[in-house]
Design an enzyme around this catalytic site. Structure first.
Site, PDB file in Angstrom:
ATOM      1  CG  ASP A  36      57.726 -20.700  30.750  1.00  0.00           C
ATOM      2  OD1 ASP A  36      58.457 -20.219  31.638  1.00  0.00           O
ATOM      3  OD2 ASP A  36      57.427 -21.910  30.720  1.00  0.00           O
ATOM      4  CB  SER A  37      61.939 -22.244  29.324  1.00  0.00           C
ATOM      5  OG  SER A  37      61.286 -22.811  30.436  1.00  0.00           O
ATOM      6  CE1 TYR A  68      64.829 -21.596  26.999  1.00  0.00           C
ATOM      7  CE2 TYR A  68      64.404 -19.457  28.001  1.00  0.00           C
ATOM      8  CZ  TYR A  68      64.393 -20.280  26.886  1.00  0.00           C
ATOM      9  OH  TYR A  68      63.959 -19.800  25.681  1.00  0.00           O
ATOM     10  N   GLY A  69      66.640 -23.914  32.984  1.00  0.00           N
ATOM     11  CA  GLY A  69      67.224 -23.898  34.317  1.00  0.00           C
ATOM     12  C   GLY A  69      68.561 -24.583  34.462  1.00  0.00           C
ATOM     13  CB  CYS A  99      60.808 -18.099  31.836  1.00  0.00           C
ATOM     14  SG  CYS A  99      62.176 -19.211  32.199  1.00  0.00           S
ATOM     15  CG  ASN A 100      59.993 -18.326  38.394  1.00  0.00           C
ATOM     16  OD1 ASN A 100      59.971 -17.621  39.394  1.00  0.00           O
ATOM     17  ND2 ASN A 100      58.896 -18.895  37.912  1.00  0.00           N
ATOM     18  CB  THR A 101      65.283 -19.769  34.339  1.00  0.00           C
ATOM     19  OG1 THR A 101      64.975 -20.899  35.171  1.00  0.00           O
ATOM     20  CG2 THR A 101      66.758 -19.789  33.996  1.00  0.00           C
ATOM     21  CD  GLU A 178      56.958 -29.644  30.497  1.00  0.00           C
ATOM     22  OE1 GLU A 178      57.234 -30.451  29.584  1.00  0.00           O
ATOM     23  OE2 GLU A 178      57.215 -28.422  30.425  1.00  0.00           O
ATOM     24  CB  CYS A 210      59.704 -23.424  38.919  1.00  0.00           C
ATOM     25  SG  CYS A 210      59.580 -24.254  37.306  1.00  0.00           S
ATOM     26  CB  THR A 211      55.747 -21.064  35.527  1.00  0.00           C
ATOM     27  OG1 THR A 211      56.658 -21.673  34.598  1.00  0.00           O
ATOM     28  CG2 THR A 211      56.065 -19.583  35.654  1.00  0.00           C
TER      29      THR A 211
END
Length: 290
Positions: A36-37, A68-69, A99-101, A178, A210-211
């Site tokens: 993931d990012s 990353y988005g 990562c979704n992106t 976060e 998005c995670t």
């Protein structure tokens, strides 16, 4: 050493190539790589460990270069390939792009160069949302790059051509999650602002693209009300991984799997914040140079 705890169909799902993996004991005992990012992919790892308690996982969070988005497609592809290369060097038997992106922008580029099955989160999430919706009005929230890619819209429309899809980029939700700001006035005002247009559109399903967003799930539910079903891709992705391993005869049995964690910056912060996502098994992480 990293901590060790007991414990594809296209598009955007599973790479068609299985490489040279065979159903041998050595192949079965290989770990599964997840990247993931940053930290949000731990929500996917949590679902994976619940569905596959006998598997070993190696998690890489590119914490030095998140998010990353907001980056260009070229940069996202480059970072994603670098993450993939690190995990392949660990001898993984399957790669999960949490990562979704990266799943939206780089999955095909990763899969074309990777000799193990590759699974992303877009297709499983789209499938779960299409199945959940009763009136065909589906909202999708995610990072700027994920929403701009149109990956979720295309995936849902392939499954449900008559669906009405309403999207919204929500760039401030990742830092809120976060920081642990998931149930205060700042978070509520921000979430309400982002969701207002989707709420007015009459959606009955909200797909969390998005995670990080599952940490705000209770607030989404409170603002949207009980008639809107909230869906994320983690559980559906874990089911895809489980099914693919069984098809390839690469699944491990038992319940003694482990997790190892690598990051590109600030391991201490990863451990501290990561526990909000996965729990106390995130007790250490190894920093790698980039």
């Amino acid at each position: 050493m990293p901590s060790r705890k007991k414990s594809a169909a296209r598009p955007n799902s599973i790479a068609a190539s299985n490489g040279n993996l065979r159903s041998s004991r050595a192949a079965i005992d290989r770990p599964i790589g997840v990247f993931d990012s940053g930290i949000g992919g731990l929500t996917v790892l949590k679902a994976l460990t619940a569905a596959l308690p006998g598997e070993d996982f190696i998690y890489l969070g590119d914490t030095a270069r998140l998010p990353y988005g907001t980056k260009s497609n070229e940069v996202i592809v480059r970072y994603s390939k670098e993450n993939t290369g690190f995990l392949l060097a660990k001898g993984i038997k399957m790669l999960v792009v949490a990562c979704n992106t990266s799943s939206a922008i780089a999955l095909d580029a990763i899969a074309s160069d990777t000799m193990v099955p590759v699974i992303g989160v877009i297709e499983p999430g789209a499938r779960a949302a299409a199945k959940a919706s009763r009136n065909g009005k589906i909202g999708v929230i995610g990072t700027e790059a994920t929403i701009a890619s149109g990956a979720y819209t295309r995936a849902i429309q392939r499954l449900s051509p008559r669906a009405e899809i309403y999207t919204r980029a929500c760039p401030l939700l990742v830092p809120l999650a976060e920081e642990g700001w998931t149930d205060n006035a700042v978070a509520e005002l921000t979430v309400a602002h982002y969701l207002e247009s989707l709420k007015q559109s009459g959606i009955d399903t909200l797909l969390l693209g998005c995670t990080h967003y599952p940490l705000l799930r209770e607030m989404f539910a409170r603002i949207l009300g009980p008639r809107v079903k909230i869906v994320d891709s983690a559980t559906a992705t874990a089911a895809d991984v489980r099914d693919r391993l069984r098809t390839l005869k690469l699944a491990r049995r038992g319940a003694d799997g482990s997790q190892s964690f690598f990051v590109t910056e600030t391991p201490d912060r990863f451990v501290r914040v990561g526990r909000r996502f996965l729990g106390p098994q995130v007790d250490s992480a190894v920093r790698i140079e980039r």
